[in-house]
Design a protein around this motif. Structure first.
Motif, PDB file in Angstrom:
ATOM      1  N   VAL A 215       0.844  -1.197   0.000  1.00 59.93           N
ATOM      2  CA  VAL A 215       0.000   0.000   0.000  1.00 59.93           C
ATOM      3  C   VAL A 215       0.880   1.249   0.000  1.00 59.93           C
ATOM      4  O   VAL A 215       0.617   2.197  -0.755  1.00 59.93           O
ATOM      5  CB  VAL A 215      -0.974   0.003   1.203  1.00 59.93           C
ATOM      6  CG1 VAL A 215      -1.712   1.327   1.307  1.00 59.93           C
ATOM      7  CG2 VAL A 215      -1.964  -1.148   1.080  1.00 59.93           C
ATOM      8  N   ALA A 216       1.933   1.266   0.808  1.00 63.29           N
ATOM      9  CA  ALA A 216       2.838   2.424   0.839  1.00 63.29           C
ATOM     10  C   ALA A 216       3.472   2.644  -0.533  1.00 63.29           C
ATOM     11  O   ALA A 216       3.530   3.787  -1.019  1.00 63.29           O
ATOM     12  CB  ALA A 216       3.917   2.223   1.901  1.00 63.29           C
ATOM     13  N   ALA A 217       3.928   1.575  -1.172  1.00 62.61           N
ATOM     14  CA  ALA A 217       4.535   1.703  -2.503  1.00 62.61           C
ATOM     15  C   ALA A 217       3.512   2.220  -3.509  1.00 62.61           C
ATOM     16  O   ALA A 217       3.825   3.067  -4.355  1.00 62.61           O
ATOM     17  CB  ALA A 217       5.105   0.368  -2.964  1.00 62.61           C
ATOM     18  N   GLY A 218       2.283   1.740  -3.418  1.00 66.39           N
ATOM     19  CA  GLY A 218       1.234   2.219  -4.323  1.00 66.39           C
ATOM     20  C   GLY A 218       0.968   3.705  -4.142  1.00 66.39           C
ATOM     21  O   GLY A 218       0.786   4.433  -5.125  1.00 66.39           O
ATOM     22  N   LEU A 219       0.977   4.170  -2.899  1.00 62.78           N
ATOM     23  CA  LEU A 219       0.781   5.600  -2.647  1.00 62.78           C
ATOM     24  C   LEU A 219       1.964   6.415  -3.163  1.00 62.78           C
ATOM     25  O   LEU A 219       1.789   7.472  -3.768  1.00 62.78           O
ATOM     26  CB  LEU A 219       0.602   5.858  -1.145  1.00 62.78           C
ATOM     27  CG  LEU A 219      -0.678   5.312  -0.520  1.00 62.78           C
ATOM     28  CD1 LEU A 219      -0.628   5.433   0.994  1.00 62.78           C
ATOM     29  CD2 LEU A 219      -1.892   6.038  -1.081  1.00 62.78           C
ATOM     30  N   ALA A 220       3.157   5.911  -2.945  1.00 65.75           N
ATOM     31  CA  ALA A 220       4.354   6.637  -3.387  1.00 65.75           C
ATOM     32  C   ALA A 220       4.470   6.689  -4.902  1.00 65.75           C
ATOM     33  O   ALA A 220       5.086   7.598  -5.448  1.00 65.75           O
ATOM     34  CB  ALA A 220       5.598   5.987  -2.789  1.00 65.75           C
ATOM     35  N   LEU A 221       3.872   5.725  -5.584  1.00 65.86           N
ATOM     36  CA  LEU A 221       4.006   5.635  -7.042  1.00 65.86           C
ATOM     37  C   LEU A 221       2.763   6.079  -7.814  1.00 65.86           C
ATOM     38  O   LEU A 221       2.642   5.790  -8.998  1.00 65.86           O
ATOM     39  CB  LEU A 221       4.380   4.204  -7.429  1.00 65.86           C
ATOM     40  CG  LEU A 221       5.732   3.721  -6.886  1.00 65.86           C
ATOM     41  CD1 LEU A 221       5.930   2.243  -7.168  1.00 65.86           C
ATOM     42  CD2 LEU A 221       6.866   4.557  -7.442  1.00 65.86           C
ATOM     43  N   LEU A 222       1.864   6.806  -7.148  1.00 65.63           N
ATOM     44  CA  LEU A 222       0.684   7.314  -7.848  1.00 65.63           C
ATOM     45  C   LEU A 222       1.118   8.142  -9.056  1.00 65.63           C
ATOM     46  O   LEU A 222       2.112   8.866  -8.994  1.00 65.63           O
ATOM     47  CB  LEU A 222      -0.164   8.185  -6.919  1.00 65.63           C
ATOM     48  CG  LEU A 222      -1.006   7.458  -5.888  1.00 65.63           C
ATOM     49  CD1 LEU A 222      -1.606   8.461  -4.904  1.00 65.63           C
ATOM     50  CD2 LEU A 222      -2.106   6.660  -6.563  1.00 65.63           C
ATOM     51  N   PRO A 223       0.364   8.058 -10.163  1.00 67.18           N
ATOM     52  CA  PRO A 223       0.700   8.887 -11.332  1.00 67.18           C
ATOM     53  C   PRO A 223       0.640  10.372 -10.977  1.00 67.18           C
ATOM     54  O   PRO A 223      -0.146  10.775 -10.115  1.00 67.18           O
ATOM     55  CB  PRO A 223      -0.394   8.525 -12.347  1.00 67.18           C
ATOM     56  CG  PRO A 223      -0.971   7.240 -11.873  1.00 67.18           C
ATOM     57  CD  PRO A 223      -0.795   7.202 -10.387  1.00 67.18           C
ATOM     58  N   PRO A 224       1.456  11.204 -11.648  1.00 63.83           N
ATOM     59  CA  PRO A 224       1.500  12.632 -11.322  1.00 63.83           C
ATOM     60  C   PRO A 224       0.132  13.299 -11.271  1.00 63.83           C
ATOM     61  O   PRO A 224      -0.115  14.127 -10.403  1.00 63.83           O
ATOM     62  CB  PRO A 224       2.375  13.230 -12.430  1.00 63.83           C
ATOM     63  CG  PRO A 224       3.268  12.101 -12.825  1.00 63.83           C
ATOM     64  CD  PRO A 224       2.422  10.858 -12.694  1.00 63.83           C
TER      65      PRO A 224
END
Length: 163
Positions: free
Chosen positions: A134-143
């Protein structure tokens, strides 16, 4: 200090940079019973790093003199909660400062919830791997989907002003 040291690199990035601080809902303002402290942390126009440092110094002094328990600090895992309270306040302050400067650096906080780690002695409702995904998904959200100044409690963004 690490974030401040890395900010020049974040600013030079061609893409939007991201700072995702691992925090805790124990550091939310609703855990603070001292109304003057809560008011100081909510006053976004007057909040400074110095005031955040002053808050932590006050807490340490009250621990030393034995008065912290009756001074309105968070009641559960107090030392951990105060450290996360400071992290949340700094993250909110930094997000606002960078946005005002036009920097493309998103600053958010993430609470993984009750996660099975050494800190929880293996207790928890999710694994460290699940929290990490979940943390990685939040950090990698599209611009285009990248917020700043948010506190994510598991997967749900909450505005800092509602803390």
């Amino acid at each position: 200090m690490l974030i401040e040291a890395l900010l020049p690199l974040f600013r030079r990035s061609a893409a939007n940079s991201r700072i995702l601080n691992i925090s805790s809902q124990l550091g939310l303002l609703n855990k603070v019973r001292d109304l003057s402290l809560r008011s100081m942390l909510l006053d976004e126009g007057a909040l400074t790093e110095g005031k955040i440092e002053g808050m932590t110094s006050r807490f340490l002094a009250e621990v030393k003199d034995g008065t912290w328990a009756r001074r309105g600090w968070p009641a559960v895992w107090t030392d951990y909660a105060v450290s996360k309270l400071a992290l949340n306040a700094y993250s909110r302050l930094l997000a606002a400062r960078l946005a005002r400067a036009g920097d493309r650096v998103a600053v958010n906080c993430f609470c993984p919830g009750f996660t099975r780690t050494d800190m929880t002695r293996g207790w928890g409702t999710r694994t460290a791997e699940e929290a990490g995904r979940v943390a990685a998904g939040l950090a990698l959200l599209p611009p285009g989907e990248l917020p700043t100044g948010k506190f994510f409690k598991w997967c749900t963004p909450q505005l800092y002003s509602k803390l």
